[in-house]
Scaffold this active site. Structure first.
Site, PDB file in Angstrom:
ATOM      1  N   ASP A 110       0.780  -1.239   0.000  1.00  0.00           N
ATOM      2  CA  ASP A 110       0.000   0.000   0.000  1.00  0.00           C
ATOM      3  C   ASP A 110       0.813   1.291   0.000  1.00  0.00           C
ATOM      4  O   ASP A 110       0.752   2.098  -0.929  1.00  0.00           O
ATOM      5  CB  ASP A 110      -0.988  -0.011   1.168  1.00  0.00           C
ATOM      6  CG  ASP A 110      -0.337  -0.379   2.495  1.00  0.00           C
ATOM      7  OD1 ASP A 110       0.877  -0.613   2.529  1.00  0.00           O
ATOM      8  OD2 ASP A 110      -1.065  -0.440   3.510  1.00  0.00           O
ATOM      9  N   GLU A 141     -10.965  -6.825   9.045  1.00  0.00           N
ATOM     10  CA  GLU A 141      -9.602  -6.877   8.528  1.00  0.00           C
ATOM     11  C   GLU A 141      -9.559  -7.423   7.107  1.00  0.00           C
ATOM     12  O   GLU A 141      -8.709  -7.014   6.317  1.00  0.00           O
ATOM     13  CB  GLU A 141      -8.725  -7.739   9.431  1.00  0.00           C
ATOM     14  CG  GLU A 141      -8.182  -7.023  10.653  1.00  0.00           C
ATOM     15  CD  GLU A 141      -7.174  -5.939  10.290  1.00  0.00           C
ATOM     16  OE1 GLU A 141      -5.966  -6.151  10.482  1.00  0.00           O
ATOM     17  OE2 GLU A 141      -7.608  -4.872   9.814  1.00  0.00           O
ATOM     18  N   GLU A 192      -7.659   4.259   7.958  1.00  0.00           N
ATOM     19  CA  GLU A 192      -7.537   4.486   6.520  1.00  0.00           C
ATOM     20  C   GLU A 192      -8.842   4.945   5.883  1.00  0.00           C
ATOM     21  O   GLU A 192      -8.842   5.791   4.977  1.00  0.00           O
ATOM     22  CB  GLU A 192      -7.040   3.217   5.822  1.00  0.00           C
ATOM     23  CG  GLU A 192      -5.568   2.921   6.018  1.00  0.00           C
ATOM     24  CD  GLU A 192      -5.255   2.312   7.368  1.00  0.00           C
ATOM     25  OE1 GLU A 192      -4.064   2.249   7.737  1.00  0.00           O
ATOM     26  OE2 GLU A 192      -6.210   1.897   8.072  1.00  0.00           O
ATOM     27  N   THR A 220       2.308   8.530   5.746  1.00  0.00           N
ATOM     28  CA  THR A 220       1.338   7.435   5.841  1.00  0.00           C
ATOM     29  C   THR A 220       0.796   7.279   7.251  1.00  0.00           C
ATOM     30  O   THR A 220      -0.246   6.680   7.455  1.00  0.00           O
ATOM     31  CB  THR A 220       1.973   6.109   5.364  1.00  0.00           C
ATOM     32  OG1 THR A 220       0.953   5.139   5.168  1.00  0.00           O
ATOM     33  CG2 THR A 220       2.997   5.594   6.382  1.00  0.00           C
TER      34      THR A 220
END
Length: 932
Positions: free
Chosen positions: A293, A387, A405, A491
């Site tokens: 990612d 998850e 996120e 991030t």
């Protein structure tokens, strides 16, 4: 960095490039303001936004103050037991603990969040605590990736806002760069990890002893994830730009260069795991979730921060491949880097929720809206994002560690579109966190989103990211003490100032990407996109994209997106899928033969499938055959899974818990089926006498109309149930007598009957491990009257009673040390208590299907063949799901004491074209190495 962009000017003064980027951001804000004010847009009132912003502040205070009071200087708070998590003093959680370095992780990770939330006085105190208390020279092995994004990033973010506040003249006047000095010290401690021929860092390093030496206890690893090696450039480059020491940026650039060189040249995709010495891909599946990612994220953001055209060109090249192969709107499905038209798995992990936000920065709004809406529908179904979930939106891995996120993408989409719909999404996130995750000592991760049970963890990223994005979502510009547009988010949501692009430049920005390959310039945009084109002045724009996806989760969805190989053209049909296979269909048997698959009927009713790749009509048919075999293994595993009962919930509903504490319980194969009773069974608890419940109850007046507590052992579970039912109990809870047992470490436990007819047992019975059972026993000792709810999953909290008793609840919350765990496993085999003293172990397989009783028959051999056995009667009816032999989804038959029988299906690698298909079962380990 809010806003969206497809790219900036490829050359010239970095200051000018930064200016153009900021103008773009301001243009997006302007466009969003127009949309938000447009008639009919349903804009949220300023008062409501302010109320929600204040609610976010209150939630942050609840989490942060409990960390400081109950956990600091430990790395993290354990919110159920109200204490700090110190590595080595708690049971190991494997790779997850590599983020902990005895350096007050949560405090460092939260530094710049305090300033974003206007808590400047608290920030000043926090910086003083970090300077005074934090030691970066501990003899401890830590993750290079996690330490970089959380600790180094936290120190740099703290330094960035500290010098900003000092310049404003009111706060931090005493500050002299102490955080930057600590960041540089930590940077040097991470550098030994880069001592490889490839330039890729080792995944772990000892803070005190580095690598290789006997004291280091690390340095023997051979593999790392792509994100682990490719998510360093922002922090390392910022450290070089702040200090003038170029070595950090040089090392991070070398790692990125090596990853780019090793991309698969035909697909332009990268794998999940790479050998740090040879550069060979260890796991060849590719996606935008766990393990990869933030590699993509840092390519684009490195261009924004550093102004190097190479990063933008690389990102655009990868992005084109992602949209060509991985993006199957609204899904994002992993593929094989060598065979990108073939899906590598049938499920998605939650870390991909960041990707819509990255697409906003890229300027690709439509797919961002589509994927975000799909994720939101999953959240509306399960309250949180599991998850992992399948392509038909069932839970694959049930945990949710309060990941930020999705909130991040929600914030970016709102900034880009101005659509008030995303404010409502943020409001839902706030409500769910308060309703389901809030506990007296903070916020607890969800162990199982299906039952609502908690896990005793509150990761540092929850404070570092979640509250930052939620507050910014509802904040107006005047609510901020600084201009957020002057910074870019890492991030981990740490703030790095954009002016670093003009400071201490040591790297050439020569365009070298074209030395690697001939690029398709049509994919690159070298000017700021017109915001009126990206975001039309139409309040219905985003809604028109979302509308077709409103019911995508609820209605019957395809289990995957059928993809036809380009070589098929418009001729042959797509390959046979396992879920459609019928052993009696001659056409299907002919297709199997073409794929090199033989079918054998066994005497016991099973069907054995054997594949020999060399017998397939072509290499393409061999690939289709192995995919068919993999799907059939998944079907067989799902068949076994569906025969097991799911976990149940014990929810403490009395004062001062009010439903906030949920314990995962093992079900019984007898008595009331709680899944068929929506309201469950609610009552006060009472301890039975005798405590083992193995003879007539001598205190029937105490257990009558109550839920009886009993200890495991000395007789069968069904006998205990009959005895308390006869005494008038309305339910029973059996507590494990094995000291310290917990659903954190043990598979789900089911209570079996006694081999006789158990229809006479009408009350519900649940099983709690010792750790969970002690939470109820401790509550009885402290509060005497304890009321619980037995149900199939947690119910809504009693908010009315909680509000009436809020003051006393807050006073009592610090006295309680509730502890709570759950099991995420869906699979368990029945256990049965033996008669006598409970010391013998008995495992009964009478009720198991042939697949259950002989699960080792599902295998892939080393002779370039694949063999699987299934129960023929269920072939047509079983739905497809992923192979269920993940580390945290193990099936185990348990008896009254501690019988351990491993029922995992073993899958062995092959040495031929089939090898790429045997990599899925490592996915969970890789998720643990990412932003857990």
């Amino acid at each position: 960095m809010s806003g969206a962009a497809s790219g900036e000017g490829g050359s010239g003064d970095p200051a000018a490039r930064w200016g153009r980027w900021k103008l773009l951001a301001l243009g997006l804000l302007s466009a969003s303001s127009v949309l938000a004010a447009a008639p009919g847009a349903g804009a949220m009132s300023r008062e409501e936004k302010r109320r929600l912003g204040n609610q976010v502040l209150e939630m942050f205070d609840h989490a942060y103050s409990n960390y400081m009071e109950h956990a600091y200087p430990a790395d993290e708070l354990m919110p159920l037991t109200c204490r700090g998590r110190v590595r080595g003093q708690e049971p190991s959680r494997g790779d997850v603990d590599d983020a902990l370095g005895k350096f007050s992780l949560t405090l460092i990770d939260t530094l710049d969040t305090l300033v974003v939330l206007n808590k400047t006085k608290e920030f000043e105190d926090a910086v003083k605590n970090v300077i005074k208390d934090v030691n970066l020279d501990n003899d401890i092995v830590v993750s290079v990736f996690e330490t970089n994004i959380r600790v180094l990033g936290g120190l740099l973010g703290g330094h960035s806002v500290a010098i900003m506040l000092k310049e404003k003249g009111e706060y931090m006047q005493w500050y002299s760069g102490e955080l930057l000095h600590m960041a540089k010290q930590l940077g040097y401690k991470l550098l030994p990890a880069f001592n490889t021929t490839s330039g890729l860092p080792y995944p772990r390093v000892n803070l005190k002893f580095g690598l290789r030496s006997p004291e280091a206890r690390t340095g023997t690893e051979t593999d790392t994830c792509t994100a682990c090696a490719g998510t360093l450039i922002l922090e390392f480059a910022a450290l070089s730009r702040f200090t003038g020491t170029s070595i950090f940026e040089e090392y991070a650039r070398k790692a990125l260069d090596f990853l780019w060189e090793k991309r698969q040249r035909n697909s332009n995709l990268v794998g999940v795991t790479i050998n740090i010495h040879t550069g060979d891909w260890v796991r060849k599946d590719s996606g935008v979730g766990a393990g990869i990612d933030s590699y993509y994220e840092y390519l684009l953001k490195a261009y924004v921060l550093l102004g190097d055209d190479r990063f933008l060109e690389r990102f655009n090249t990868h992005y084109d491949a992602i949209m060509r192969y991985i993006s199957q709107p609204p899904l994002l499905l992993d593929v094989h880097i060598h065979k990108p038209m073939l899906n590598a798995r049938t499920w998605m992990d939650s870390l991909l929720a960041f990707f819509p936000g990255l697409q906003v920065l890229k300027g690709d709004i439509r797919p961002a809206i589509e994927t975000h809406e799909m994720l939101y529908q999953v959240i509306k179904k399960h309250n949180f994002l599991p998850e992992a979930f399948t392509t038909d939106f069932r839970v694959h891995w049930a945990q949710h560690p309060l990941r930020p996120e999705f909130a991040e993408s929600t914030y970016f989409l709102y900034k880009a579109t101005g659509d008030p719909y995303y404010l409502e999404v943020g409001k839902t996130l706030i409500e769910n966190l308060n309703k389901y995750a809030r506990v007296p000592c903070g916020f607890a991760a969800m162990k199982d989103v299906r039952t609502g049970s908690h896990e005793d963890r509150m990761d540092s990223f929850f404070l570092a990211e979640m509250f930052k994005y939620l507050y910014l979502l509802f904040a107006d510009k005047e609510d901020m003490v600084f201009d957020i547009e002057d910074y870019i988010f890492t991030t981990e949501a740490h703030l790095l100032p954009l002016w670093l692009s003009t400071t201490n430049q040591t790297m050439s920005k020569k365009n070298t990407t074209t030395e690697y390959m001939e690029l398709d310039d049509s994919n690159f945009e070298w000017t700021c996109p017109n915001t009126q084109i990206l975001f039309p002045n139409d309040p219905m724009y985003a809604q028109s994209i979302r509308e077709p996806l409103k019911n995508v989760v609820d209605k019957s969805c395809p289990r995957g997106v059928a993809r036809v190989e380009e070589s098929f053209g418009s001729g042959p049909k797509p390959p046979l899928r396992a879920r459609d296979f019928m052993a009696s269909n001659p056409e299907h048997l002919e297709i199997l033969k073409k794929m090199g698959v033989s079918l054998i009927h066994l005497k016991d009713g099973r069907v054995q499938l054997v594949q020999h790749a060399i017998q397939a009509a072509s290499s393409l048919d061999a690939e289709d055959g192995l995919r068919f075999m993999q799907e059939m293994i998944e079907l067989s595993s799902q068949q076994q899974k569906e025969q097991q009962l799911p976990p149940r919930a014990v929810q403490i509903v009395s004062h001062p818990f009010f439903g906030r504490v949920v314990l995962t319980a093992g079900p019984a194969q007898f008595g009331m089926d709680l899944s068929k009773h929506n309201v469950g069974t609610r009552g006060f608890v009472a301890t039975s006498k005798p405590y083992n419940g193995c003879s007539e109850i001598t205190n029937p007046e105490a257990v009558k109309e109550k839920i009886a507590l009993m200890q495991r052992g000395q007789c069968m579970f069904a006998e205990k149930a009959r005895n308390i039912q006869k005494a008038g109990a309305i339910g029973g809870i059996v507590i494990d007598d094995n000291e310290g047992s917990s659903s954190d470490t043990a598979p789900l436990f089911q209570m079996a009957g006694d081999g006789k007819n158990t229809d006479d047992i009408k009350i519900p019975m649940l099983f709690l491990f010792n750790k969970e059972g002690n939470i109820i026993l401790d509550a009885i000792r402290e509060y005497e009257s304890v009321e619980v709810l037995l149900s199939d999953k947690a119910k809504d909290r009693d908010l009315e009673m909680e509000n009436l008793d809020q003051k006393s609840s807050e006073n009592d919350s610090h006295k309680q040390r509730p502890e709570e765990t759950s099991a995420s496993q869906d699979l368990s085999l029945a256990s049965q208590e033996p008669e006598g003293d409970g010391s013998s172990d008995v495992t009964h397989l009478d009720s198991l299907s042939p697949v259950d009783a002989d699960s080792d028959s599902i295998s892939i051999s080393n002779q370039e063949s694949c063999i699987t056995e299934i129960h023929e009667a269920n072939v047509q009816e079983t739905e497809s799901t992923e192979l269920v032999n993940q580390p945290q989804e193990q099936s185990q038959t348990e008896t009254d004491s501690s019988s351990n029988v491993n029922w995992d299906n073993k899958v062995q690698p092959m040495e031929s074209i089939l090898a790429d298909w045997n990599e899925d079962i490592e996915a969970f380990e890789m998720m643990e190495k990412d932003e857990l």
